[in-house]
Design a protein around this motif. Structure first.
Motif, PDB file in Angstrom:
ATOM      1  N   SER A 197       0.492 -11.160  14.374  1.00  0.00           N
ATOM      2  CA  SER A 197       0.856 -10.596  15.821  1.00  0.00           C
ATOM      3  C   SER A 197      -0.116  -9.517  16.162  1.00  0.00           C
ATOM      4  O   SER A 197      -0.035  -9.068  17.195  1.00  0.00           O
ATOM      5  CB  SER A 197       2.189  -9.991  15.627  1.00  0.00           C
ATOM      6  N   MET A 198      -1.131  -9.218  14.954  1.00  0.00           N
ATOM      7  CA  MET A 198      -1.929  -8.277  15.413  1.00  0.00           C
ATOM      8  C   MET A 198      -3.240  -8.793  15.914  1.00  0.00           C
ATOM      9  O   MET A 198      -3.745  -9.978  15.503  1.00  0.00           O
ATOM     10  CB  MET A 198      -2.244  -7.419  14.296  1.00  0.00           C
ATOM     11  N   GLU A 250      -7.220  -4.926  14.612  1.00  0.00           N
ATOM     12  CA  GLU A 250      -5.951  -4.336  14.017  1.00  0.00           C
ATOM     13  C   GLU A 250      -6.040  -4.454  12.532  1.00  0.00           C
ATOM     14  O   GLU A 250      -5.562  -3.731  11.598  1.00  0.00           O
ATOM     15  CB  GLU A 250      -4.687  -4.431  14.759  1.00  0.00           C
ATOM     16  N   SER A 252      -6.072  -2.300   9.327  1.00  0.00           N
ATOM     17  CA  SER A 252      -5.000  -2.229   8.415  1.00  0.00           C
ATOM     18  C   SER A 252      -5.692  -1.656   7.088  1.00  0.00           C
ATOM     19  O   SER A 252      -5.049  -1.304   6.119  1.00  0.00           O
ATOM     20  CB  SER A 252      -3.991  -3.293   8.624  1.00  0.00           C
ATOM     21  N   TYR A 293       8.611  -3.100  15.383  1.00  0.00           N
ATOM     22  CA  TYR A 293       7.614  -2.806  14.561  1.00  0.00           C
ATOM     23  C   TYR A 293       7.611  -3.383  12.987  1.00  0.00           C
ATOM     24  O   TYR A 293       6.601  -3.921  12.410  1.00  0.00           O
ATOM     25  CB  TYR A 293       7.237  -1.311  14.465  1.00  0.00           C
ATOM     26  N   HIS A 316       3.260   3.362  17.655  1.00  0.00           N
ATOM     27  CA  HIS A 316       2.689   2.030  17.653  1.00  0.00           C
ATOM     28  C   HIS A 316       1.234   1.969  17.175  1.00  0.00           C
ATOM     29  O   HIS A 316       0.934   1.079  16.281  1.00  0.00           O
ATOM     30  CB  HIS A 316       3.163   1.396  19.229  1.00  0.00           C
ATOM     31  N   ARG A 375       0.749   1.046  12.320  1.00  0.00           N
ATOM     32  CA  ARG A 375       0.061  -0.105  12.106  1.00  0.00           C
ATOM     33  C   ARG A 375       0.543  -0.607  10.475  1.00  0.00           C
ATOM     34  O   ARG A 375       0.620  -1.694  10.288  1.00  0.00           O
ATOM     35  CB  ARG A 375      -1.578   0.081  11.739  1.00  0.00           C
ATOM     36  N   ARG A 387       3.878  -2.403  11.215  1.00  0.00           N
ATOM     37  CA  ARG A 387       3.621  -3.701  11.658  1.00  0.00           C
ATOM     38  C   ARG A 387       2.767  -4.697  10.856  1.00  0.00           C
ATOM     39  O   ARG A 387       3.401  -5.963  10.692  1.00  0.00           O
ATOM     40  CB  ARG A 387       2.712  -3.631  13.062  1.00  0.00           C
ATOM     41  N   HIS A 402       5.640  -5.849   8.575  1.00  0.00           N
ATOM     42  CA  HIS A 402       6.338  -7.010   9.193  1.00  0.00           C
ATOM     43  C   HIS A 402       5.588  -8.445   9.112  1.00  0.00           C
ATOM     44  O   HIS A 402       6.084  -9.230   8.897  1.00  0.00           O
ATOM     45  CB  HIS A 402       6.248  -6.379  10.532  1.00  0.00           C
ATOM     46  N   GLY A 411       9.445  -6.336  20.612  1.00  0.00           N
ATOM     47  CA  GLY A 411       8.303  -6.084  20.129  1.00  0.00           C
ATOM     48  C   GLY A 411       7.613  -4.827  21.008  1.00  0.00           C
ATOM     49  O   GLY A 411       6.494  -4.202  20.717  1.00  0.00           O
TER      50      GLY A 411
END
Lengths: 268, 318, 290
Positions: free
Chosen positions: A100-101, A105, A109, B52, B183, B189, B192, B195, B260
């Motif tokens: 979903s990034m 991103e 990460s 997140y 976020h 990051r 997420r 996740h 989200g």
């Protein structure tokens, strides 16, 4: 070759590693070593235990026996995030992209260890937090350019082609500036052009001094780029050496029913 | 200044808070608005935890209960100012979340859901049963915050409804600002990332257990503050604030609007808060409708209402 | 001593109801990997429909049969309308869908029936049976017998019949089951019907003791789930033992510690089990594949 390998400069050493699942020995008594800047490949027929070996080395599975050391320090069974701090990074056979990034991103990460700070600073968006994030973004853009994904930076990662995702994973793994990179079938599912791209990328990374441990099914690629090959069958090491030696080894040829290893040998 | 999604969200929220009163048919709607904002605060915490970090909690109303009862009990027993009681409640919630979160967050999916559910029910049970302290199911009164009188002294004379409307609106925007900061920050990051793929997050160095715990603690503080504001606003609180249904409402609001995104979740909070107010005639059908909405949205608009609507609009625009 | 025996009797009685709910959870979980939070509503429906039919003049056995059949049909409808369309959805979505179904069924029960507490006569009268200084109600024996009978019935079904084996095969590997020609959609339908029917049976058996109302379902769901988890999710033997254990723990807590906190006991046990042995008493550890 094996005898002359200098233990002084060994980066990763694996001794007598083993694990069982439900009484079945998936990997048994495997030992080998990797030096800085070297490309070592682990090959073997399907189900030989290659990915399981990777999962043990990278801390995903707890080994049942044996020891692993990184830069002379024992790291057996250490959690992956602690191994990352000690300079180990990896990619996955079945992609583990943050779907979903955005592509950018995902790459950022990879810089987690450099950019992380206090969560309070992040909540309040303090200058330090923003500075760290900005530095990570710059680094990520450079890495994306290096794996030729600069243009895709703002796209959602889930929409990328398979080959691009493979390169994105390598970029993400490189972001933590590892001393050793574990690549689990980086070329699987890629076409000839994509495979060649990844091939070059790996050689380039190794040339910059990063050690590479590779699991790969594409024998041509393995024979072309490896300095050293470890052959597994039924969870045990059946041979080890440089590509030419390994491809002539009768045990290896037997394990592969001849065909694959022979064609590989032609290229070495 | 560049129009980032963060800035856009904050501007939209500010505009809504300021402009909505022009459409209010009666003063009663200030109260409805304030309730929406209070729920939005709790739901923003759920966005951090579930949206997140991908972790579910079916017991967050427990933390709202702690926040609410801190405002009722601390001033009466320790003579603390109600404003400090909000902070105290948040601190207790954070501490409890930190202590319980360590073991609980090792669990995944349904197991985590049930463990958090159990935690929430235990808290609500204590509020119901410890009558000497909480006066049990009948509820307890909560002292005046006193900020309205202070503002009046400075020449800003608001009705009680207006005061809570603007004050809760401000708190909601503040909460949204923090969540939006998070976020795109390194910590956000990392959340997420875990996740998306826990194993991949670990290999890039994310201390997954620690990050999950941080998200759990932060979201508990949001729930706690939301409970405190509800108690102070109503000047009365019952253990229902910590009940199972309240926990479910929090998650449903967030997921309904779009867990989200902060704006989506607040949208969901607004809808689910308004629905029973607008449909008072249909009070009997409330559960029926709530259950139906939960199922339909999850089946047909899995990302939640707002993201689904935006996607449709974008497609039309192309 | 007779006091302890009395607590044990009441614990085994409620435990039998929890065991039935836990078995219902297990059947659906095995067939679809879904934890159905609406499981308790089946118990509620079993009790409420029986009461409704009975007070309308229908004889109790027929009313009970009707209640179980209608609830099984509702279970099937729930699978077709809410679970199947959401296949592959994340767990958070599935949790919300089944909780939504639970709230929906409660809302519907309020409208169709009412908000009062109801019961109907016990099957074999209310004369307590004296055993070793304690007493047990004949209806308790019905509940305990019902739980054991359902367990034995399920065991025979899953191990001795072709259909039962098809269900087991589907729970082990859906794709493989499809490849060998098992109609997995039918297996899902059957599982929901069976699970809802068992839930309703629990409601029919328990109502003369525990009474029923539109909102009793959630407590049964939580305790039943606690039992299923304690035994090890997906394991029928675990569900049976876990359900009885939760009932016993609850009754002993109420008897010796605090009747107010008897509901807390189940959750404290569950939290402990989750931390010490997340796979439950009879479950096996699983390893993630990457």
């Amino acid at each position: 070759m094996t005898a002359s390998r200098d233990t002084q400069t060994t980066l990763l050493s694996v001794e007598g590693l083993g694990i069982s699942f439900g009484g079945l020995k998936a990997v048994n008594d495997v030992s080998f070593a990797v030096k800085p800047g070297e490309i070592v490949s682990v090959i073997g027929p399907n189900g030989a235990g290659k990915t399981t070996l990777f999962n043990m080395i990278s801390g995903v599975y707890q080994p049942g026996a044996g020891r692993i050391s990184l830069s002379g320090e024992e790291v057996t069974g250490m959690e992956p995030h602690l191994l990352a701090r000690r300079g180990m990074s990896r990619t996955f056979q079945n992609l583990q992209i943050f779907q979903s990034m955005s592509v950018l991103e995902n790459a950022i990460s990879g810089f987690h260890l450099q950019e992380r700070g206090s969560v309070l600073a992040d909540l309040l968006s303090l200058p330090g937090s923003r500075r760290r994030a900005k530095a990570a973004e710059e680094g990520a853009r450079k890495l994306l350019a290096r794996v030729r994904l600069a243009e895709a930076a703002d796209r959602e990662a889930g929409n990328l082609s398979y080959g691009s995702l493979k390169r994105l994973e390598i970029a993400r793994a490189m972001a933590s500036q590892p001393k050793i990179l574990l690549l689990d079938e980086p070329a699987a599912g890629c076409n000839a052009v994509e495979t060649e791209e990844i091939d070059h990328l790996i050689a380039e990374i190794a040339a910059s001094g990063v050690a590479i441990l590779l699991v790969e099914h594409d024998m041509k690629m393995v024979m072309r780029i490896s300095n050293h090959i470890v052959v597994l069958d039924h969870g045990e090491k059946i041979a080890e050496g440089d590509p030419a030696t390994v491809s002539r080894d009768p045990a290896v040829i037997a394990a592969y029913l001849g065909a694959e290893a022979q064609t590989g040998g032609d290229h070495a | 200044m560049k129009m980032t999604p963060k800035l856009a969200t904050l501007l939209i929220l500010a505009a809504l808070v300021l402009l909505a009163p022009f459409l209010f048919p009666s003063n009663f709607y200030y109260r409805v608005g304030a309730l929406i904002f209070v729920n939005s605060i709790a739901v923003t915490g759920i966005v951090i935890l579930t949206g997140y970090a991908g972790q579910i909690s079916l017991g967050h109303a427990g933390f709202a209960g702690i926040g609410a009862y801190a405002c009722a009990l601390a001033p009466a027993h320790f003579g603390i100012h109600p404003a400090l009681a909000v902070v105290l409640g948040a601190a207790i919630s954070a501490l409890l979340a930190w202590l319980v979160g360590r073991p609980i967050l090792r669990l995944k999916g349904y197991y985590l859901g049930v463990a958090t559910l159990g935690l929430g029910i235990l808290i609500s049970m204590m509020l119901n049963n410890e009558r000497q302290l909480t006066r049990g199911p009948d509820g307890i009164e909560v002292p005046e915050l006193g900020l309205r009188a202070l503002l009046k002294g400075w020449g800003l004379d608001l009705t009680n409804g207006q005061f809570w409307y603007y004050f809760c609106g401000l708190c909601m925007i503040l909460g949204a600002w923090l969540a939006l900061n998070l976020h795109n920050s390194p910590s956000g990051r990392a959340l997420r990332a875990l996740h998306g793929s826990e194993v991949a997050a670990r290999t890039v160095g994310v201390d997954v257990a620690r990050m999950k715990l941080q998200a759990f603690v932060i979201s508990a503080v949001y729930a706690s503050v939301s409970g405190s504001l509800l108690a102070l606003q109503n000047k009365f609180i019952t253990p229902d604030v910590a009940g199972f249904m309240h926990s479910i409402e929090m998650v449903t609001m967030a997921v309904l609007g779009g867990v989200g995104s902060v704006l989506g979740a607040i949208f969901g909070a607004a809808i689910l808060t308004l629905l029973p107010q607008v449909l008072t005639v249909f009070a009997e059908y409330e559960q029926l409708v709530l259950g139906l909405v939960m199922m339909l949205v999850m089946i047909f608009l899995r990302e939640g209402l707002l993201p689904s609507i935006l996607r449709k609009l974008r497609r039309k625009g192309e | 001593m007779s006091e302890l025996l009395q607590f044990l009797f009441s614990g085994v009685t409620v435990g039998a109801v929890y065991a039935l709910v836990a078995l219902g959870f297990t059947i659906i979980y095995n067939a679809s990997d879904v934890v159905n939070f609406a499981q308790g509503e089946f118990v509620m429906l079993g009790g409420m429909i029986t009461w409704f039919a009975h007070q309308a003049g229908i004889p109790l056995p027929i009313a009970a049969f009707l209640a179980i059949s209608i609830t099984a049909a509702i279970g099937v409808a729930m699978n077709k309308l809410a679970i199947e369309p959401a296949r592959g959805a994340p767990i958070v979505s599935l949790i919300i869908i089944t909780i939504g179904a639970s709230i929906f069924l409660q809302g519907a029960a309020q409208l169709v029936f009412d908000k009062q507490i109801h019961d109907f006569p016990a099957f074999s009268g209310n004369t307590p049976i004296r055993v070793g200084g304690a007493t047990i109600l004949p209806q308790s024996l019905w509940v305990i017998g019902g739980a054991l009978a359902v367990f034995v019935g399920l065991w025979i079904f899953f191990t001795r019949t072709l259909l039962g084996r098809a269900v087991l095969a589907t729970s082990n590997n859906r794709l493989a089951a499809q490849l060998v020609g098992i109609n997995t959609n039918f297996v899902m339908t059957l599982s929901f019907a069976l699970s809802a029917g068992i839930g309703a049976l629990a409601g029919v058996l328990a109502t003369p003791i525990t009474l029923t109302a539109y909102n009793v379902g959630i407590a049964f769901a939580l305790k039943g789930f606690a039992g299923a988890m304690l035994g090890g999710m997906g394991n029928p033997k675990g569900a049976l033992v876990g359900g009885f254990l939760i009932g016993l723990i609850e009754a002993l807590t109420a008897g010796y510690l605090s009747s107010q906190y008897k509901d807390a006991a189940a959750f404290v046990v569950i939290l402990l089990v989750l931390f010490v042995r997340p796979q439950g008493l009879f479950g096996r550890k699983s390893t993630d594949r990457v």
